[in-house]
Motif scaffolding. Sequence first.
Motif, PDB file in Angstrom:
ATOM      1  N   ILE A  21      27.256   8.327   5.904  1.00  0.00           N
ATOM      2  CA  ILE A  21      25.849   8.428   6.297  1.00  0.00           C
ATOM      3  C   ILE A  21      25.311   9.857   6.182  1.00  0.00           C
ATOM      4  O   ILE A  21      24.229  10.071   5.609  1.00  0.00           O
ATOM      5  CB  ILE A  21      25.659   7.866   7.722  1.00  0.00           C
ATOM      6  N   PRO A  22      26.017  10.903   6.690  1.00  0.00           N
ATOM      7  CA  PRO A  22      25.501  12.266   6.480  1.00  0.00           C
ATOM      8  C   PRO A  22      25.404  12.642   4.998  1.00  0.00           C
ATOM      9  O   PRO A  22      24.461  13.337   4.594  1.00  0.00           O
ATOM     10  CB  PRO A  22      26.536  13.149   7.202  1.00  0.00           C
ATOM     11  N   LEU A  23      26.364  12.169   4.197  1.00  0.00           N
ATOM     12  CA  LEU A  23      26.311  12.478   2.770  1.00  0.00           C
ATOM     13  C   LEU A  23      25.115  11.808   2.107  1.00  0.00           C
ATOM     14  O   LEU A  23      24.429  12.419   1.279  1.00  0.00           O
ATOM     15  CB  LEU A  23      27.611  12.038   2.100  1.00  0.00           C
ATOM     16  N   LEU A  24      24.852  10.546   2.474  1.00  0.00           N
ATOM     17  CA  LEU A  24      23.685   9.852   1.919  1.00  0.00           C
ATOM     18  C   LEU A  24      22.395  10.545   2.351  1.00  0.00           C
ATOM     19  O   LEU A  24      21.447  10.654   1.567  1.00  0.00           O
ATOM     20  CB  LEU A  24      23.690   8.390   2.372  1.00  0.00           C
ATOM     21  N   GLY A  25      22.358  11.008   3.607  1.00  0.00           N
ATOM     22  CA  GLY A  25      21.187  11.748   4.073  1.00  0.00           C
ATOM     23  C   GLY A  25      20.989  13.040   3.297  1.00  0.00           C
ATOM     24  O   GLY A  25      19.859  13.408   2.941  1.00  0.00           O
ATOM     25  N   THR A  26      22.092  13.745   3.030  1.00  0.00           N
ATOM     26  CA  THR A  26      22.013  14.986   2.250  1.00  0.00           C
ATOM     27  C   THR A  26      21.547  14.700   0.826  1.00  0.00           C
ATOM     28  O   THR A  26      20.712  15.424   0.263  1.00  0.00           O
ATOM     29  CB  THR A  26      23.387  15.664   2.223  1.00  0.00           C
ATOM     30  N   LEU A  27      22.093  13.632   0.229  1.00  0.00           N
ATOM     31  CA  LEU A  27      21.682  13.252  -1.129  1.00  0.00           C
ATOM     32  C   LEU A  27      20.209  12.889  -1.180  1.00  0.00           C
ATOM     33  O   LEU A  27      19.471  13.316  -2.086  1.00  0.00           O
ATOM     34  CB  LEU A  27      22.545  12.073  -1.603  1.00  0.00           C
ATOM     35  N   GLU A  28      19.756  12.107  -0.183  1.00  0.00           N
ATOM     36  CA  GLU A  28      18.351  11.705  -0.155  1.00  0.00           C
ATOM     37  C   GLU A  28      17.433  12.904   0.006  1.00  0.00           C
ATOM     38  O   GLU A  28      16.385  13.006  -0.655  1.00  0.00           O
ATOM     39  CB  GLU A  28      18.149  10.704   0.987  1.00  0.00           C
ATOM     40  N   PHE A  29      17.824  13.847   0.866  1.00  0.00           N
ATOM     41  CA  PHE A  29      16.993  15.046   1.077  1.00  0.00           C
ATOM     42  C   PHE A  29      16.943  15.910  -0.175  1.00  0.00           C
ATOM     43  O   PHE A  29      15.905  16.507  -0.483  1.00  0.00           O
ATOM     44  CB  PHE A  29      17.541  15.844   2.251  1.00  0.00           C
ATOM     45  N   SER A  30      18.073  15.983  -0.917  1.00  0.00           N
ATOM     46  CA  SER A  30      18.089  16.801  -2.123  1.00  0.00           C
ATOM     47  C   SER A  30      17.179  16.265  -3.218  1.00  0.00           C
ATOM     48  O   SER A  30      16.834  16.997  -4.153  1.00  0.00           O
ATOM     49  CB  SER A  30      19.527  16.900  -2.657  1.00  0.00           C
ATOM     50  N   LEU A  31      16.770  14.991  -3.110  1.00  0.00           N
ATOM     51  CA  LEU A  31      15.903  14.383  -4.126  1.00  0.00           C
ATOM     52  C   LEU A  31      14.417  14.451  -3.759  1.00  0.00           C
ATOM     53  O   LEU A  31      13.579  13.936  -4.498  1.00  0.00           O
ATOM     54  CB  LEU A  31      16.298  12.911  -4.329  1.00  0.00           C
ATOM     55  N   ARG A  32      14.069  15.085  -2.637  1.00  0.00           N
ATOM     56  CA  ARG A  32      12.689  15.088  -2.138  1.00  0.00           C
ATOM     57  C   ARG A  32      11.964  16.401  -2.408  1.00  0.00           C
ATOM     58  O   ARG A  32      10.944  16.694  -1.762  1.00  0.00           O
ATOM     59  CB  ARG A  32      12.686  14.796  -0.634  1.00  0.00           C
ATOM     60  N   MET A  33      12.462  17.187  -3.348  1.00  0.00           N
ATOM     61  CA  MET A  33      11.831  18.475  -3.627  1.00  0.00           C
ATOM     62  C   MET A  33      10.399  18.298  -4.148  1.00  0.00           C
ATOM     63  O   MET A  33       9.511  19.089  -3.818  1.00  0.00           O
ATOM     64  CB  MET A  33      12.665  19.253  -4.640  1.00  0.00           C
ATOM     65  N   ARG A  34      10.181  17.259  -4.951  1.00  0.00           N
ATOM     66  CA  ARG A  34       8.834  16.961  -5.433  1.00  0.00           C
ATOM     67  C   ARG A  34       8.122  16.106  -4.392  1.00  0.00           C
ATOM     68  O   ARG A  34       8.596  15.045  -4.016  1.00  0.00           O
ATOM     69  CB  ARG A  34       8.913  16.232  -6.777  1.00  0.00           C
ATOM     70  N   ARG A  35       6.968  16.555  -3.956  1.00  0.00           N
ATOM     71  CA  ARG A  35       6.261  15.899  -2.865  1.00  0.00           C
ATOM     72  C   ARG A  35       5.856  14.471  -3.241  1.00  0.00           C
ATOM     73  O   ARG A  35       5.261  14.230  -4.288  1.00  0.00           O
ATOM     74  CB  ARG A  35       5.013  16.704  -2.491  1.00  0.00           C
ATOM     75  N   GLY A  36       6.218  13.519  -2.374  1.00  0.00           N
ATOM     76  CA  GLY A  36       5.774  12.154  -2.550  1.00  0.00           C
ATOM     77  C   GLY A  36       6.634  11.292  -3.448  1.00  0.00           C
ATOM     78  O   GLY A  36       6.354  10.095  -3.605  1.00  0.00           O
ATOM     79  N   GLU A  37       7.671  11.821  -4.059  1.00  0.00           N
ATOM     80  CA  GLU A  37       8.530  11.019  -4.933  1.00  0.00           C
ATOM     81  C   GLU A  37       9.904  11.669  -5.025  1.00  0.00           C
ATOM     82  O   GLU A  37      10.083  12.849  -4.720  1.00  0.00           O
ATOM     83  CB  GLU A  37       7.922  10.878  -6.322  1.00  0.00           C
ATOM     84  N   TYR A  38      10.852  10.848  -5.460  1.00  0.00           N
ATOM     85  CA  TYR A  38      12.207  11.356  -5.657  1.00  0.00           C
ATOM     86  C   TYR A  38      12.328  11.976  -7.046  1.00  0.00           C
ATOM     87  O   TYR A  38      11.756  11.471  -8.020  1.00  0.00           O
ATOM     88  CB  TYR A  38      13.229  10.236  -5.506  1.00  0.00           C
ATOM     89  N   SER A  39      13.106  13.054  -7.114  1.00  0.00           N
ATOM     90  CA  SER A  39      13.321  13.721  -8.407  1.00  0.00           C
ATOM     91  C   SER A  39      14.604  14.526  -8.333  1.00  0.00           C
ATOM     92  O   SER A  39      15.189  14.720  -7.270  1.00  0.00           O
ATOM     93  CB  SER A  39      12.137  14.637  -8.741  1.00  0.00           C
ATOM     94  N   PHE A  40      15.030  14.985  -9.486  1.00  0.00           N
ATOM     95  CA  PHE A  40      16.220  15.834  -9.585  1.00  0.00           C
ATOM     96  C   PHE A  40      15.825  17.301  -9.760  1.00  0.00           C
ATOM     97  O   PHE A  40      16.593  18.088 -10.336  1.00  0.00           O
ATOM     98  CB  PHE A  40      17.105  15.379 -10.748  1.00  0.00           C
ATOM     99  N   ASP A  41      14.651  17.664  -9.252  1.00  0.00           N
ATOM    100  CA  ASP A  41      14.173  19.048  -9.412  1.00  0.00           C
ATOM    101  C   ASP A  41      15.119  20.051  -8.765  1.00  0.00           C
ATOM    102  O   ASP A  41      15.329  21.149  -9.292  1.00  0.00           O
ATOM    103  CB  ASP A  41      12.777  19.191  -8.809  1.00  0.00           C
TER     104      ASP A  41
END
Length: 262
Positions: A21-41
């Motif tokens: 669960i903490p790893l999934l949370g970290t992964l999800e947060f790392s994809l939120r750099m672009r506002r409003g959508e997921y990305s690999f920025d």
Amino acid sequence: MKAQRLGAWIAIAIGASYFIIPLLGTLEFSLRMRRGEYSFDAYQSVFADIQFRETFGYSMLMALLTIIFGMLLVVPTAYWVRLRLPQVRPVVEFITLLPLVIPAIVIVFGYLRLYNSSSVLPLTGSTSGTNALLMFSYMTLSLPYMYRAVDTAMRAIDVRTLTEAAESLGAKWPTVLFRCIFPNVMSGVLSGSFITFAIVMGEFTMAALLNRPAFGPYLQLVGANKAYEPSALAVIAFAITWLSMGLIQLVSRFQKSAPAKA
């Protein structure tokens, strides 16, 4: 019986959730750099950073050198202790366990005290000397894991019989070691190597205090100054560790299925 099985599955689920669960949370947060959508920025930013490539490459090189020199130290030592000096085995095992007991910061301060620029062997007086000191520091940290992996693999073969057979055919000590012993303990060497690789890639204390451009201090620097990139780096570090663990499992299976080479 069913209750015990259900309890075991519940325990496994709780343990897995504690890590996943903490790893999934970290992964999800790392994809939120672009506002409003997921990305690999965040990952693109990390891989585009020249400091990431330099520190990652430096740690990769140090890991490779640590594995090579650690292998050349541990395999002959374990072989000689098992063949000629079984009475000193408890002493050797105690010595190899010391890095687990002594904190890394104590070890590196001892190295700085012994090998500073005003000592008899001034390793910290040059870049190459400091790099060598860091490599030896990594060898010290990985010694418990490398020695036990090699020693376990050596228990699975008849060292004395292999040695006597090779010597009866005229083989010298280097030939016995590199042509007979090394191939038969390679699975243990690889297991220790993967653990060493994971240790070197994530180590912070020694690299920071020796002021070397390693991956561990870079992780700390990015974590203190950026928001999303640290999460991406954490996922990358987890991936490296899990890859090493997966390779260890593959090597262990190979060790169980492969017969000893005569």
